[in-house]
Design a protein around this motif. Structure first.
Motif, PDB file in Angstrom:
ATOM      1  N   ASP A  67       0.736  -1.205  -0.106  1.00 30.82           N
ATOM      2  CA  ASP A  67       0.138  -0.060   0.069  1.00 30.82           C
ATOM      3  C   ASP A  67       0.852   1.248  -0.061  1.00 30.82           C
ATOM      4  OD1 ASP A  67      -2.225  -1.571  -0.064  1.00 30.82           O
ATOM      5  OD2 ASP A  67      -2.190  -1.704   2.250  1.00 30.82           O
TER       6      ASP A  67
ATOM      7  N   GLY B 299      -4.216  -4.455  -4.033  1.00 26.85           N
ATOM      8  CA  GLY B 299      -5.335  -3.404  -4.271  1.00 26.85           C
ATOM      9  C   GLY B 299      -4.650  -2.229  -4.758  1.00 26.85           C
ATOM     10  N   HIS B 300      -4.493  -2.082  -6.192  1.00 30.48           N
ATOM     11  CA  HIS B 300      -3.777  -0.897  -6.683  1.00 30.48           C
ATOM     12  C   HIS B 300      -4.498   0.190  -7.389  1.00 30.48           C
ATOM     13  CE1 HIS B 300      -0.028  -3.705  -7.327  1.00 30.48           C
ATOM     14  NE2 HIS B 300      -0.435  -3.607  -5.991  1.00 30.48           N
TER      15      HIS B 300
ATOM     16  N   ARG C  42      -6.001   0.544   8.088  1.00 29.57           N
ATOM     17  CA  ARG C  42      -4.538   0.340   8.235  1.00 29.57           C
ATOM     18  C   ARG C  42      -3.918   0.680   9.421  1.00 29.57           C
ATOM     19  NH1 ARG C  42      -4.257   2.324   2.076  1.00 29.57           N
ATOM     20  NH2 ARG C  42      -5.051   0.493   0.957  1.00 29.57           N
TER      21      ARG C  42
HETATM   22 MG    MG Z   1      -2.885  -1.655  -1.990  1.00 33.44          MG
END
Ligand code: MG
Ligand code: IMO
Length: 426
Positions: free
Chosen positions: A13, A40-41, A306
């Motif tokens: 991330d 997850g881009h 996060r």
């Molecule tokens: Mg990511």
């Protein structure tokens, strides 16, 4: 000709996709080489936002080709969801996406077994993304149970292999976890259909990439996860199941290390981690919450909050070493804009000793205390800066300190999610 790798220098991330998207402008091919739909881009192009899990982020550039290399574990259901979303936004993948026949397939039983195991482990769980990544790599290494893209085209062998795998996984689900098993027939039907849809994309991607490099084309490798999630070098066992470090690009795509010209480590201006495991500079109090809120630090794949903390230069030196970084791209500098004080961890003290190197052992890491240097914040917006000189003086000081402590030059600074919010450093 350039062959560049972009990879995460922390726990994932880091904003890799933004950097990849920017660098795609001077590339011909973008390649995923490891991981799967655990990634997850996110990229922002004008009004459009895309979140990619499997397809290289370069696909939004209509004149570029994209490769899913042999090192990826691919969930075809996730792939085609992405294809459909792209097509609904007017982006065609026809003749632009190539998939290696050696890419392993994530199967429904991989996700079921992972879910059951994570549930059983409770507080000791790894905190995975539940995308079937670990169990799929287990089957790959196990050899007898791995199923690759190329196997979908063997109409005789594929159903028998799925049936046998389902029988074995059901034994585990039923006997170890006390759950219901799966039915093989719908899986065989679904994967037969996936095979038909995948067929036009399947090609020997090692040959393709090496031919492109020989022809002087520019190839860009898009890493997923980050250095500290590497199966060999990361904070084991709190890692993912692939080599996220630079060497993974070679083994995961079938190119040799002599082909690589640059390795760019993407560094978030602070640190985040999602999932369990050690995190020396974690901020568990109000400051951590503040960074999470300013930075909207919630997972792009799982939506989990996060964990946030200060930048850790011990980690950056580690990433520079194991990846042979030629440069770093600092992202999300703008998130720190409102802070009065910014801290940076220069080294650790551990069991009475000064520690410059990141320890391999999580038990040693647990005894490490970060030692911080405090820097004055800049308390001004950086988002309009397009050149280094346009950044506030204290922001430049912070970046200079990152270069010094990581012993790696900064190649790029990102000051916002949009493509244009980027500073390229000569
Ligand atoms: Mg990511
Ligand atoms: P991108 O590419 C951040 C983490 C999970 C968990 C561990 C193992 O978007 O940076 P896995 O499902 O891979 O077996 O989970 O790795 N993880 C990531 N964390 N970014 C990612 O990808 C991640 N992919 C996996 O949270 O701690």
């Amino acid at each position: 000709m350039s062959v560049r790798i972009v990879l995460g220098a922390q726990w994932g991330d880091e904003g890799k996709a933004k950097v990849v998207d920017y660098m795609t402008a001077d590339s011909d091919v973008v390649v995923r080489f490891q991981g799967g739909a655990n990634a997850g881009h996110t990229i922002k192009a004008g009004d459009l936002e895309f979140v990619f899990h499997l397809i290289p982020a370069g696909i939004v550039h209509p004149d570029k080709t994209c490769v899913i290399g042999n090192g990826v574990v691919m969930d075809p259901e996730a792939l085609f969801l992405e294809v459909e979303e792209l097509e609904s936004k007017g982006i065609s993948i026809q003749d632009r996406l190539f998939v290696s026949p050696n890419t392993h397939l994530v199967m429904p039983y991989h996700k079921r077994v992972e879910q059951a195991s994570e549930e059983r482990d409770g507080a000791d769980a790894i905190g995975t993304t539940l995308r079937g990544i670990g169990p799929c790599y287990q089957d790959k290494v196990n050899r007898s149970s791995g199923i690759r893209v190329g196997d979908l085209f063997d109409a005789d062998a594929m159903p028998a292999k799925v049936r046998e795998n389902v029988r074995q996984k059901n034994e585990i689900l039923e006997n170890v976890y006390g759950q219901d098993g799966l039915d093989a027939t719908p899986i065989i039907e679904a994967y037969t259909a996936f095979g038909e849809r995948l067929a036009p994309f399947v090609t020997d991607t090692s040959v393709y990439l090496n031919d492109m490099i020989d022809a002087g084309k520019d190839v860009l490798f898009e890493g997923s996860q980050g250095t500290l999630l590497d199966i060999d070098h990361g904070t084991y066992p709190f890692v993912t199941s692939s080599n996220t470090t630079a060497g993974g690009a070679c083994t995961g795509a079938g190119i040799g290390p002599t082909r690589i010209s640059e390795v760019i480590g993407v560094v978030k201006a602070y640190t985040t981690r999602v999932g369990n495991g050690p995190f020396p500079t974690e901020l568990t109090g109000a400051m951590g919450d503040r960074i999470r809120e300013i930075g909207h630090e919630y997972g792009a794949t799982t939506g989990r909050p996060r964990r946030c903390g200060w930048l850790d230069a011990v980690i950056l030196r580690f990433a520079a070493r194991v990846n042979g970084l030629s440069g770093i791209a600092v992202t999300r500098l703008d998130i720190l804009d409102p802070l009065d004080e910014i801290r940076i961890c220069t080294h650790y003290t551990c069991r009475g000793k000064r520690m410059e190197h990141f320890p391999n052992d999580v038990k040693v890491l647990a005894d490490c205390e970060p030692v911080y240097e405090s820097m004055a914040g800049w308390r001004a917006s950086t988002s309009d800066a397009r050149r280094w000189e346009e950044l506030p003086e204290n922001a430049r000081r912070y970046l200079d300190r990152i270069q010094e402590l990581s012993r790696t030059p900064i190649a790029m600074v990102s000051v916002g999610p949009d493509r244009k919010e980027t500073i390229v450093v000569d």
